[in-house]
Design an enzyme around this catalytic site. Structure first.
Site, mmCIF file in Angstrom:
data_model
loop_
_atom_site.group_PDB
_atom_site.id
_atom_site.type_symbol
_atom_site.label_atom_id
_atom_site.label_comp_id
_atom_site.label_asym_id
_atom_site.label_seq_id
_atom_site.Cartn_x
_atom_site.Cartn_y
_atom_site.Cartn_z
ATOM 1 C CE LYS A 110 -8.095 5.016 4.284
ATOM 2 N NZ LYS A 110 -8.314 5.244 2.860
ATOM 3 C CE LYS A 192 -2.459 -2.218 5.599
ATOM 4 N NZ LYS A 192 -3.571 -1.825 4.720
ATOM 5 C CE LYS A 195 3.492 7.468 2.428
ATOM 6 N NZ LYS A 195 4.278 6.453 2.319
HETATM 7 P P1 TYM Z 1 -3.161 1.337 -2.100
HETATM 8 O O1 TYM Z 1 -2.795 2.514 -2.935
HETATM 9 O O2 TYM Z 1 -3.378 1.519 -0.653
HETATM 10 O O3 TYM Z 1 -2.093 0.198 -2.244
HETATM 11 C C1 TYM Z 1 -1.628 -0.240 -3.527
HETATM 12 C C2 TYM Z 1 -1.464 -1.742 -3.511
HETATM 13 O O4 TYM Z 1 -0.509 -2.148 -2.535
HETATM 14 C C3 TYM Z 1 -1.062 -3.174 -1.715
HETATM 15 N N1 TYM Z 1 -0.510 -3.054 -0.348
HETATM 16 C C4 TYM Z 1 0.022 -4.075 0.344
HETATM 17 N N2 TYM Z 1 0.202 -5.378 0.045
HETATM 18 C C5 TYM Z 1 0.795 -6.169 0.974
HETATM 19 N N3 TYM Z 1 1.232 -5.691 2.183
HETATM 20 C C6 TYM Z 1 1.079 -4.392 2.531
HETATM 21 N N4 TYM Z 1 1.536 -3.962 3.721
HETATM 22 C C7 TYM Z 1 0.445 -3.515 1.587
HETATM 23 N N5 TYM Z 1 0.130 -2.194 1.605
HETATM 24 C C8 TYM Z 1 -0.450 -1.933 0.413
HETATM 25 C C9 TYM Z 1 -2.557 -2.917 -1.728
HETATM 26 O O5 TYM Z 1 -3.283 -4.070 -1.372
HETATM 27 C C10 TYM Z 1 -2.771 -2.494 -3.162
HETATM 28 O O6 TYM Z 1 -2.909 -3.614 -4.001
HETATM 29 N N6 TYM Z 1 -8.035 1.001 -3.194
HETATM 30 C C11 TYM Z 1 -6.699 0.691 -3.673
HETATM 31 C C12 TYM Z 1 -6.354 1.398 -4.967
HETATM 32 C C13 TYM Z 1 -7.312 1.139 -6.070
HETATM 33 C C14 TYM Z 1 -7.475 -0.080 -6.811
HETATM 34 C C15 TYM Z 1 -8.503 0.191 -7.749
HETATM 35 C C16 TYM Z 1 -6.857 -1.317 -6.756
HETATM 36 C C17 TYM Z 1 -8.200 2.052 -6.565
HETATM 37 N N7 TYM Z 1 -8.913 1.472 -7.570
HETATM 38 C C18 TYM Z 1 -8.935 -0.795 -8.655
HETATM 39 C C19 TYM Z 1 -7.279 -2.296 -7.668
HETATM 40 C C20 TYM Z 1 -8.297 -2.026 -8.584
HETATM 41 C C21 TYM Z 1 -5.693 1.153 -2.615
HETATM 42 O O7 TYM Z 1 -5.989 1.966 -1.792
HETATM 43 O O8 TYM Z 1 -4.451 0.630 -2.751
#
Ligand code: TYM
Length: 285
Positions: A110, A192, A195
């Site tokens: 980021k 990947k 957004k």
């Molecule tokens: P976030 O909101 O970016 O994404 C949500 C979930 O989607 C998965 N993901 C993907 N998996 C495969 N291919 C992709 N291109 C792809 N893009 C997104 C992410 O791996 C995620 O599982 N930090 C986390 C949110 C969070 C969280 C937590 C997760 C906050 N607290 C506690 C688990 C436990 C996040 O930014 O995910």
């Protein structure tokens, strides 16, 4: 088992979120004690407009419900409704070495993209650790990009246990649940799906938008008659997620032999995506 995971409300959810996370959420709610939440504290690192954050938070919850997450089976909630999360994050931060956070890839990424590195972005993995440890989670279903955050969570839990446990465990060590076949869903540019790369196909895009975005998927310039590469082709990787085993076998055979154009695969993929989410789309409306 206690299963827990979260999704940030930073915009419409895409098919990477679906295959990497949501589909496992739905599967795992059946036989487990499942907790899924909308990570709105986390989203404050990128969304600062209150109206927009509220709308996205609502949208993520509605998306989870329309895809089949069931409040009778799983506990669905909004992160900030449990303010103890922020309290625990502070307690954890006092035992977290800077070096563990400095090496976190998503923070470094980021910063490289030019986002101003506020402390919240830096300390983001500690808040995530609090999310997980607060609920004694055993299993955390996520995509591959969250693997490092899960490792930091385990490290923090171990350190806290050593410092304060007096020989006993204060926190349970969680295991990540990452399915290899869907661990990194590619976006329309082959990177990947994310957004922040502006390369997503959203779960609830209108059919016309889905067709348009699928047309944009980057492919090489192999002519129709020529055999095509099965590896590293994001069009085929996406098609594999949506098609039946029979259809995949047919397309793979024609890739190997030649005689199939990418245009045909794109048409089939777009229709398969629209079909897959047709019922949830209605439920959502
Ligand atoms: P976030 O909101 O970016 O994404 C949500 C979930 O989607 C998965 N993901 C993907 N998996 C495969 N291919 C992709 N291109 C792809 N893009 C997104 C992410 O791996 C995620 O599982 N930090 C986390 C949110 C969070 C969280 C937590 C997760 C906050 N607290 C506690 C688990 C436990 C996040 O930014 O995910």
């Amino acid at each position: 088992m206690r299963v827990l995971s979260g999704i940030q409300p930073s915009g419409a959810l895409h098919i990477g979120n679906y295959f990497g996370a949501l589909r496992q959420f739905i599967e795992l709610q059946r036989e487990n004690d499942a907790y899924y939440f909308v990570a709105n504290y986390h989203a404050l690192t990128s969304v600062r407009d209150a109206e927009r954050l509220r709308a996205y938070t609502f949208d993520v919850m509605v998306t989870m419900l329309s895809l089949g997450l069931d409040p009778e089976r799983a506990t669905l909630f909004v992160q900030s409704d449990v303010p103890e999360t922020a309290e625990l994050a502070w307690l954890l931060t006092t035992v977290t070495p800077m070096g563990w956070l400095e090496k976190c890839v998503s923070y470094k990424d980021k910063v490289e993209q030019g986002l101003s590195p506020e402390h919240g972005l830096f300390a983001y993995p500690v808040l995530q650790a609090a999310d997980i440890l607060l609920y004694d989670a055993d299993l955390v279903p996520v995509g591959q990009d969250q693997k490092q955050h899960l490792e930091v969570t385990r490290d923090i839990a171990e350190r806290f246990n050593r410092v304060y446990g007096g020989g006993e465990d204060v926190f349970r060590l969680p295991e990540p649940h990452i399915l290899k076949s869907v661990s990194v869903v590619p976006g329309v540019d082959g990177r990947k799906m994310s957004k922040s790369y502006n390369n997503t196909i959203d779960i609830f895009d209108e059919p016309a938008a889905i067709r348009k975005k699928v047309k944009r998927i980057v492919t090489d310039s192999t002519p129709v008659e020529a055999p095509k590469d099965l590896e590293g082709d994001s069009l085929l990787a996406l098609y594999r997620l949506f098609a039946t085993a029979e259809d995949i076998a047919e397309i793979e055979r024609r890739y190997r032999e030649g005689g199939i154009g990418y245009g045909e695969v794109k048409t089939r993929l777009a229709e398969a995506i629209i079909e897959r989410f047709a019922e949830p789309r209605e439920r959502r409306a």
